[in-house]
Motif scaffolding. Structure first.
Motif, PDB file in Angstrom:
ATOM      1  N   GLY A  54      23.801  43.573  53.669  1.00 44.47           N
ATOM      2  CA  GLY A  54      22.851  42.956  52.755  1.00 44.47           C
ATOM      3  C   GLY A  54      22.383  43.876  51.646  1.00 44.47           C
ATOM      4  O   GLY A  54      21.644  43.434  50.750  1.00 44.47           O
ATOM      5  N   GLU A  55      22.787  45.151  51.663  1.00 41.88           N
ATOM      6  CA  GLU A  55      22.385  46.086  50.619  1.00 41.88           C
ATOM      7  C   GLU A  55      23.242  45.896  49.369  1.00 41.88           C
ATOM      8  O   GLU A  55      24.404  45.472  49.446  1.00 41.88           O
ATOM      9  N   THR A  56      22.668  46.204  48.202  1.00 41.16           N
ATOM     10  CA  THR A  56      23.355  46.036  46.922  1.00 41.16           C
ATOM     11  C   THR A  56      23.497  47.395  46.244  1.00 41.16           C
ATOM     12  O   THR A  56      22.529  48.164  46.159  1.00 41.16           O
ATOM     13  N   PHE A  57      24.717  47.678  45.739  1.00 37.42           N
ATOM     14  CA  PHE A  57      25.004  48.933  45.068  1.00 37.42           C
ATOM     15  C   PHE A  57      25.616  48.630  43.697  1.00 37.42           C
ATOM     16  O   PHE A  57      26.289  47.605  43.503  1.00 37.42           O
ATOM     17  N   LEU A  58      25.406  49.524  42.759  1.00 38.23           N
ATOM     18  CA  LEU A  58      25.921  49.349  41.405  1.00 38.23           C
ATOM     19  C   LEU A  58      27.166  50.206  41.211  1.00 38.23           C
ATOM     20  O   LEU A  58      27.152  51.408  41.468  1.00 38.23           O
ATOM     21  N   SER A  59      28.250  49.584  40.780  1.00 42.10           N
ATOM     22  CA  SER A  59      29.495  50.288  40.479  1.00 42.10           C
ATOM     23  C   SER A  59      29.740  50.218  38.975  1.00 42.10           C
ATOM     24  O   SER A  59      29.602  49.143  38.366  1.00 42.10           O
ATOM     25  N   LYS A  60      30.161  51.353  38.383  1.00 37.67           N
ATOM     26  CA  LYS A  60      30.283  51.445  36.931  1.00 37.67           C
ATOM     27  C   LYS A  60      31.701  51.683  36.447  1.00 37.67           C
ATOM     28  O   LYS A  60      31.963  51.550  35.247  1.00 37.67           O
ATOM     29  N   ASN A  61      32.628  52.068  37.324  1.00 32.79           N
ATOM     30  CA  ASN A  61      33.979  52.421  36.886  1.00 32.79           C
ATOM     31  C   ASN A  61      34.974  51.334  37.278  1.00 32.79           C
ATOM     32  O   ASN A  61      34.928  50.798  38.396  1.00 32.79           O
ATOM     33  N   LEU A  62      35.877  51.062  36.350  1.00 33.31           N
ATOM     34  CA  LEU A  62      36.886  50.030  36.547  1.00 33.31           C
ATOM     35  C   LEU A  62      38.254  50.603  36.234  1.00 33.31           C
ATOM     36  O   LEU A  62      38.426  51.345  35.256  1.00 33.31           O
ATOM     37  N   TYR A  63      39.243  50.286  37.068  1.00 30.16           N
ATOM     38  CA  TYR A  63      40.618  50.771  36.890  1.00 30.16           C
ATOM     39  C   TYR A  63      41.503  49.548  36.667  1.00 30.16           C
ATOM     40  O   TYR A  63      41.726  48.757  37.592  1.00 30.16           O
ATOM     41  N   LEU A  64      41.984  49.395  35.416  1.00 25.81           N
ATOM     42  CA  LEU A  64      42.713  48.195  35.023  1.00 25.81           C
ATOM     43  C   LEU A  64      44.193  48.321  35.319  1.00 25.81           C
ATOM     44  O   LEU A  64      44.799  49.382  35.108  1.00 25.81           O
ATOM     45  N   SER A  65      44.770  47.240  35.798  1.00 23.93           N
ATOM     46  CA  SER A  65      46.224  47.142  36.029  1.00 23.93           C
ATOM     47  C   SER A  65      46.755  48.291  36.868  1.00 23.93           C
ATOM     48  O   SER A  65      47.807  48.872  36.570  1.00 23.93           O
ATOM     49  N   MET A  66      46.038  48.619  37.933  1.00 29.28           N
ATOM     50  CA  MET A  66      46.498  49.670  38.845  1.00 29.28           C
ATOM     51  C   MET A  66      47.702  49.147  39.622  1.00 29.28           C
ATOM     52  O   MET A  66      47.621  48.103  40.284  1.00 29.28           O
ATOM     53  N   PRO A  67      48.881  49.815  39.567  1.00 23.46           N
ATOM     54  CA  PRO A  67      50.076  49.295  40.231  1.00 23.46           C
ATOM     55  C   PRO A  67      49.980  49.413  41.751  1.00 23.46           C
ATOM     56  O   PRO A  67      49.669  50.481  42.294  1.00 23.46           O
ATOM     57  N   ILE A  68      50.259  48.306  42.432  1.00 20.29           N
ATOM     58  CA  ILE A  68      50.277  48.242  43.893  1.00 20.29           C
ATOM     59  C   ILE A  68      51.646  47.731  44.309  1.00 20.29           C
ATOM     60  O   ILE A  68      52.064  46.646  43.885  1.00 20.29           O
ATOM     61  N   VAL A  69      52.381  48.505  45.096  1.00 18.49           N
ATOM     62  CA  VAL A  69      53.753  48.172  45.468  1.00 18.49           C
ATOM     63  C   VAL A  69      53.758  47.588  46.874  1.00 18.49           C
ATOM     64  O   VAL A  69      53.350  48.254  47.844  1.00 18.49           O
ATOM     65  N   ILE A  70      54.216  46.343  46.979  1.00 17.59           N
ATOM     66  CA  ILE A  70      54.336  45.661  48.266  1.00 17.59           C
ATOM     67  C   ILE A  70      55.726  45.026  48.317  1.00 17.59           C
ATOM     68  O   ILE A  70      56.098  44.244  47.427  1.00 17.59           O
ATOM     69  N   SER A  71      56.491  45.379  49.345  1.00 18.39           N
ATOM     70  CA  SER A  71      57.871  44.868  49.496  1.00 18.39           C
ATOM     71  C   SER A  71      58.694  45.149  48.238  1.00 18.39           C
ATOM     72  O   SER A  71      59.373  44.264  47.692  1.00 18.39           O
ATOM     73  N   LYS A  72      58.593  46.379  47.714  1.00 19.43           N
ATOM     74  CA  LYS A  72      59.362  46.847  46.553  1.00 19.43           C
ATOM     75  C   LYS A  72      59.012  46.090  45.275  1.00 19.43           C
ATOM     76  O   LYS A  72      59.782  46.112  44.305  1.00 19.43           O
ATOM     77  N   THR A  73      57.879  45.426  45.282  1.00 24.34           N
ATOM     78  CA  THR A  73      57.450  44.688  44.092  1.00 24.34           C
ATOM     79  C   THR A  73      56.100  45.219  43.643  1.00 24.34           C
ATOM     80  O   THR A  73      55.177  45.358  44.455  1.00 24.34           O
ATOM     81  N   HIS A 130      72.519  39.545  41.651  1.00 23.77           N
ATOM     82  CA  HIS A 130      71.686  40.513  40.956  1.00 23.77           C
ATOM     83  C   HIS A 130      71.603  41.795  41.777  1.00 23.77           C
ATOM     84  O   HIS A 130      71.764  41.789  42.970  1.00 23.77           O
ATOM     85  N   ASN A 131      71.321  42.864  41.065  1.00 24.62           N
ATOM     86  CA  ASN A 131      71.123  44.157  41.718  1.00 24.62           C
ATOM     87  C   ASN A 131      69.656  44.261  42.135  1.00 24.62           C
ATOM     88  O   ASN A 131      68.767  44.171  41.295  1.00 24.62           O
ATOM     89  N   ASN A 132      69.405  44.431  43.469  1.00 26.75           N
ATOM     90  CA  ASN A 132      68.038  44.463  43.967  1.00 26.75           C
ATOM     91  C   ASN A 132      67.230  45.589  43.333  1.00 26.75           C
ATOM     92  O   ASN A 132      66.027  45.456  43.121  1.00 26.75           O
ATOM     93  N   ARG A 133      67.901  46.704  43.070  1.00 26.81           N
ATOM     94  CA  ARG A 133      67.174  47.850  42.536  1.00 26.81           C
ATOM     95  C   ARG A 133      66.704  47.579  41.113  1.00 26.81           C
ATOM     96  O   ARG A 133      65.641  48.024  40.694  1.00 26.81           O
TER      97      ARG A 133
END
Length: 493
Positions: free
Chosen positions: A448-467, A335-338
Motif C-alpha cells: 500500500g506504500e507509494t514511491f516516486l520513480s523519475k527515470n525511464l528507459y525507452l525501447s530496452m531490448p528484451i530477448v525471448i526465444s531469440k526474438t 528462411h534462415n532462422n539466424r
C-alpha cells in the motif's frame, strides 16, 4: 574358662561374630545393631586335659558305655519349646533390623539425587529436543513450539517447569532475547507456558511478517502445478498464521474451494462443504477422476499418432543419389532462422523510434524520441502486484525465468497484476545503464506504500526465444528480481 552368662553378639556392621562381656558392649559406640542371644541352661565349658590311654582300661567296657554317653549328651543338648520359641523371636528381630539397615543405606546413597527438576531435565534431554535460534520465520517457531509441547506431554512435565526447560534450548538471537528480557517477562503476574508462547511469538513473528503472510494467503490458489495435497498443505500453513481470515470451518472450506484449480471447481458444480476436511476429500476424488481421464486420453492419442506415423512412412518416396541434395534444398529453400526478423519486431522498432541500434540499447537516440513515446516527462500512476520470490511462488499465475535484457542475463518476473514494466535499480547500476528519459511515476507497492520513480528507459531490448521484444522500463528498487514485465508488455506482445 568362659562364664556361662557370656552373650553371643551379632555385629551387623562388622559381619562377624564376637564373644564380649556386658561391659564391653556398653563401651562400644560403633554404629551397629547388636542382637543378643542368651542361653540360661548353657553348661560351663572347661578345657579338658589331653586324653591318655589307660593300659588297665578294658576296651570292651568302653565300647558298651559309648552309646549310652552319646544319648545322654543328646538329651542334655535338646531345647525345650520355650527356648525354641525364644530363639525364633530373636531371629525375626534380627531379620527386621537387617532390612531396616539396608533401607537406610539405600536412602543415604540416594541423598542429593532425587531433585525433581534434575530428573525431569534428564528425561527431556533423552528425547533430544530441537534448538530454536531466533529467526523471524513463523514456520520454524511454530514447529519448535509444537515439538516442545509433544515432549512435555510425553514426559508429564509440570506446568511450573515448562518455561525453564524450554528456554534451555534457545540459541543465538533467541537466547540473547531471553537473557535481556526473560527476567522482566518472568515477573509478569500469572506467567506460565501460554504466556511464554505469546511473548516469543510477538518477538519472532512480528506484525509486518504477519501482514505479509496474510497477503500471500489472500492470493493463494492451486494453479496448474500444485496437486490438491500440496495446495492443502500450504493452505493449512497460512491458515495457522492468519486465523482471522478463516475463523471457522465453514469459512475455511469456502476459501479452500475458491482456490482450487478451475477444472476441479467446474466438476464440483459449485457444491459447498461445511468443513475443510469435506472440501479436501471432494477435491481429491475429483482430481483422481480427472487424472484417470487424462491418462486414458493420452494413451489413445499416442496410439493414433503411432498409427499415423507408420502410414506416412509407407507412403514416403525414396530418393536416389540426389536424396541428400533434396533434403538440403528443403532446409535451405526456406528462411534462415539466424537472419529471420519478426515482422512485428520491425513494426515495433519503427513505432518506438530508433531506440535499437544493431540490437543494442541506445540511450542518446531515445532521448530524441521522447515525444513519440508518450511517457517522457509525463506524470502517471503505476502498480506493483508482487515484489518477492515468496509471493511469486505462492501465485500459480506468475511465471519467472532468466532472459537477456540489453544482452545481459536478468532474472525476469512476468506479472499480469503489475500495471507497467519495471527495471531493478541494482541491475541498472551493475551494468551502468543510462536513463533515456525522465518521468514522474507514482508506483504503489503490494503493502500500500507509494514511491516516486523519475527515470525511464525507452525501447530496452528484451530477448525471448531469440526474438527481441523492446519495452519501455521504469526504474524501481527491486530486491529479488532484475525485471518485472507487467500488463503493458503483455498487451503489446
Amino acid at each position: 574358662m568362659i562364664d556361662a552368662k557370656a552373650k553371643w553378639i551379632y555385629n551387623v556392621s562388622r559381619s562377624s561374630y564376637d564373644y564380649e562381656d556386658e561391659s564391653d558392649r556398653e563401651d562400644d559406640n560403633t554404629d551397629t545393631i547388636p542382637i543378643l542371644i542368651q542361653s540360661e541352661d548353657e553348661e560351663k565349658y572347661e578345657p579338658k586335659e589331653d586324653y591318655v590311654e589307660d593300659p588297665e582300661e578294658d576296651p570292651e567296657e568302653d565300647f558298651e558305655e559309648e552309646p549310652v554317653r552319646k544319648r545322654q549328651q543328646a538329651n542334655n543338648m535338646a531345647e525345650t519349646p520355650e527356648q525354641l520359641a525364644a530363639r525364633v523371636r530373636v531371629l525375626e528381630q534380627l531379620s527386621q533390623n537387617i532390612g531396616l539397615l539396608v533401607q537406610n543405606q539405600a536412602n543415604n546413597m540416594n541423598t542429593g539425587h532425587d531433585n525433581p527438576q534434575a530428573i525431569m531435565a534428564k528425561k527431556i534431554a533423552t528425547l533430544k529436543p530441537p534448538i530454536f535460534v531466533g529467526k523471524e520465520d513463523p514456520m520454524l517457531l511454530e514447529n519448535w513450539l509444537r515439538d516442545m509441547e509433544k515432549i512435555f506431554t510425553a514426559n508429564g512435565t509440570p506446568e511450573t517447569q515448562k518455561v525453564n526447560k524450554a528456554t534451555f534450548y534457545l540459541r543465538e538471537d533467541a537466547e540473547t532475547w531471553w537473557e535481556n528480557e526473560g527476567q522482566t517477562i518472568n515477573n509478569q503476574p500469572n506467567f506460565d507456558w501460554d504466556s511464554f508462547k505469546v511473548a516469543i511469538r510477538s518477538r519472532f513473528f512480528p506484525e509486518h511478517i504477519r501482514r505479509q503472510k496474510c497477503s500471500e494467503f489472500n492470493r493463494l490458489n492451486q494453479g496448474k502445478f500444485m496437486s490438491v495435497k500440496e495446495y492443502a498443505q500450504k493452505f493449512n500453513e497460512y491458515a495457522k498464521f492468519c486465523p482471522n481470515m478463516v475463523p471457522d470451518e465453514v469459512s475455511k472450506a469456502q476459501k479452500f474451494e475458491d482456490g482450487l484449480a478451475f477444472k476441479i471447481q467446474t466438476r464440483l458444480g459449485g457444491s459447498t462443504s461445511s468443513t475443510l476436511a469435506e472440501a479436501y476429500s471432494k477435491a481429491c476424488s475429483m482430481e483422481r477422476i480427472l487424472q484417470r481421464k487424462e491418462d486414458v486420453l493420452g494413451r489413445n492419442k499416442r496410439k493414433d499418432q503411432n498409427n499415423a506415423n507408420s502410414q506416412s512412412n509407407d507412403k514416403r518416396p525414396r530418393f536416389g543419389n540426389n536424396g541428400g541434395n533434396g533434403r538440403n534444398n528443403h532446409h535451405g529453400g526456406g528462411h534462415n532462422n539466424r537472419n529471420y526478423q519478426n515482422p512485428r519486431q520491425n513494426e515495433n522498432q519503427q513505432r518506438n523510434g530508433s531506440g535499437l541500434a544493431n540490437g543494442k540499447y541506445n540511450a542518446n537516440n531515445n532521448q530524441n524520441n521522447n515525444s513519440n513515446n508518450g511517457n517522457g516527462g509525463r506524470t502517471f500512476n503505476g502498480r506493483l502486484h508482487v515484489m518477492s520470490k515468496s509471493e511469486a511462488e505462492s501465485d500459480a499465475n506468475i511465471v519467472t525465468g532468466t532472459f537477456l535484457v540489453n544482452s545481459k542475463p536478468a532474472f525476469v518476473l512476468f506479472d499480469s497484476g503489475a500495471s507497467h514494466s519495471f527495471l531493478s535499480k541494482s541491475f541498472i547500476e551493475k551494468h551502468s545503464f543510462k536513463p533515456s528519459s525522465s518521468c514522474q511515476a507514482k508506483v504503489t507497492t503490494p503493502s500500500g506504500e507509494t514511491f516516486l520513480s523519475k527515470n525511464l528507459y525507452l525501447s530496452m531490448p528484451i530477448v525471448i526465444s531469440k526474438t527481441e521484444l523492446p519495452m519501455n522500463l521504469i526504474e524501481f528498487n527491486l530486491k529479488d528480481f532484475d525485471l518485472i514485465l507487467g500488463m503493458d508488455w503483455l498487451r503489446k506482445y
